[in-house]
Design a protein around this motif. Structure first.
Motif, short mmCIF file in Angstrom:
data_model
loop_
_atom_site.label_atom_id
_atom_site.label_comp_id
_atom_site.label_asym_id
_atom_site.label_seq_id
_atom_site.Cartn_x
_atom_site.Cartn_y
_atom_site.Cartn_z
N GLU A 149 32.41 37.63 28.23
CA GLU A 149 31.90 38.96 28.57
C GLU A 149 30.67 38.87 29.47
OE1 GLU A 149 31.45 40.85 24.77
OE2 GLU A 149 33.53 41.59 24.76
N LEU A 152 32.00 37.97 32.92
CA LEU A 152 32.65 39.10 33.57
C LEU A 152 31.63 40.10 34.10
CD1 LEU A 152 35.25 40.57 34.35
CD2 LEU A 152 35.28 41.57 32.05
N LYS A 156 31.38 41.10 38.04
CA LYS A 156 31.55 42.48 38.53
C LYS A 156 30.36 42.89 39.39
CE LYS A 156 34.58 44.39 34.94
NZ LYS A 156 34.66 45.32 33.78
N HIS A 170 39.50 38.44 33.06
CA HIS A 170 40.34 39.35 32.27
C HIS A 170 41.43 38.56 31.55
CE1 HIS A 170 38.89 43.39 32.98
NE2 HIS A 170 38.77 43.15 34.27
N ASN A 171 42.00 37.59 32.25
CA ASN A 171 43.03 36.77 31.63
C ASN A 171 42.47 36.00 30.42
OD1 ASN A 171 45.77 35.25 31.89
ND2 ASN A 171 44.25 33.63 31.77
N GLN A 188 45.56 45.04 27.36
CA GLN A 188 44.81 45.67 28.45
C GLN A 188 44.26 44.62 29.43
OE1 GLN A 188 41.83 48.07 26.51
NE2 GLN A 188 43.33 49.41 25.53
N HIS A 189 43.68 43.56 28.87
CA HIS A 189 43.14 42.51 29.73
C HIS A 189 44.25 41.79 30.49
CE1 HIS A 189 38.91 42.72 28.75
NE2 HIS A 189 39.15 42.64 27.45
N LYS A 192 45.60 43.97 33.35
CA LYS A 192 44.65 44.02 34.45
C LYS A 192 44.70 42.73 35.26
CE LYS A 192 41.27 45.79 36.88
NZ LYS A 192 41.52 46.92 37.81
N ALA A 193 44.74 41.60 34.57
CA ALA A 193 44.81 40.31 35.26
C ALA A 193 46.09 40.19 36.06
CB ALA A 193 44.71 39.17 34.25
#
Length: 327
Positions: A149, A152, A156, A170-171, A188-189, A192-193
């Motif tokens: 986290e 990430l 970002k 995300h993966n 969800q992750h 997204k990946a």
């Protein structure tokens, strides 16, 4: 020292074990580059280190360890180069399954990054991700999630738009959430990946296949076995076409297919894929790598259920000995 750091990073990419084994490398150009690396390393280190043997008998790992020792003695002028060397050594330990050593090296790297006046954000994000991988392999899931986290969040802010590193994070968070039983968050992750990798890399890229594999693994967890099989086989087709035949990811995917067929009670197919996974991993990463534990234990369970108790027990003992907690 800077030249040596570059050489070490280059030859470790190709050679997981000793440099004396360079004759086994298929491409002559790579073999020449590796011999040049060891020669250059000895030229640079020998004047300062009498313990460097002249016969080229140091392994890649021993040479890099010696290099790190020299870098730590060389003072603050080489601080950034030392950080790079720590990360290189950590990556090597991660690849070899020495997760505790990798964790120590990445923590050391992070501590040193924090002391720099100008913070290299991309390097910080990457090292946090690698530390997360080490924690995850050691089943330290809370620590791994915290690292991912943080990584990430930095990524970002750093990239400001869609980027391959964001897809990777995300993966990795998806893998962690699945391992922690947070399946909806994992989905969800993963999605997204998968979306980012298809958009950025294309639908035949190995990393897109990795996202397909992870979606398949999630379907497997939720007993959506037919959907999982579709994802797995699609990923296998891409990886067979794009990866080296000894790449450990192929061995892991073959093991996933074996587990799936085992769960579907298609035992002939399951045994075939377990044995294929074990052989591929032995050829690719060696007979003592922790990745072998899962297919060995899966095949052991299958064989004992079939009444082949002796082989099953031998495989079970070998698999248990390779679990990270046993090392």
């Amino acid at each position: 020292l800077l030249i040596l750091n570059d050489y070490i990073a280059r030859y470790l990419k190709y050679l997981p074990e000793d440099l004396e084994d360079s004759g086994s490398i298929e491409l002559a150009g790579e073999a020449i580059a590796l011999q040049g690396a060891i020669d250059q390393a000895h030229r640079l280190l020998s004047p300062r280190h009498q313990e460097v043997p002249e016969d080229g008998s140091l392994s890649a790992e021993e040479l890099l360890s010696l290099f790190l020792s020299q870098m730590k003695k060389s003072g603050p002028n080489n601080y950034k180069e030392l950080i790079g060397a720590l990360r290189t050594f950590g990556d090597m330990c991660l690849e070899k399954g020495r997760y505790g050593d990798a964790k120590t090296l990445f923590r050391d790297c992070l501590d040193r990054l924090k002391t720099l006046d100008e913070k290299p954000l991309e390097e910080h994000s990457i090292v946090l991700n690698q530390l997360g991988l080490a924690h995850r392999a050691l089943n330290e899931l809370d620590e791994a999630e915290h690292c991912y986290e943080q990584s990430l969040e930095i990524a970002k802010n750093l990239y400001k738009e869609e980027h391959e590193n964001i897809a990777t994070l995300h993966n990795n968070l998806g893998v962690l959430c699945r391992k922690s039983g947070k399946l909806e968050k994992a989905r969800q992750h993963y999605e997204k990946a998968c979306q980012l990798r298809k958009q950025l890399l294309g639908h035949t890229h190995p990393e897109f296949a990795a996202s397909l594999l992870n979606l398949g693994a999630l379907c497997y967890e939720e007993d959506e076995l037919d959907e999982a099989l579709v994802y797995y086989l699609r990923a296998l087709d891409i990886w067979k076409a794009t990866l080296d035949a000894k790449d450990q990811r192929l061995g892991g995917l073959l093991g996933n297919l074996a587990d799936l067929y085992h769960k579907k009670e298609q035992l002939e197919e399951a045994e075939h894929y377990y044995r294929a996974s074990i052989k591929q991993l032995e050829d690719g990463v060696g007979p003592a790598h922790p990745m072998l534990a899962a297919p060995l234990l899966g095949l052991a369970t299958l064989l004992k259920a079939k009444g082949e108790a002796e082989e099953g027990r031998n495989l079970e003992l070998r698999g248990i000995s390779l679990l990270p907690s046993s090392r």
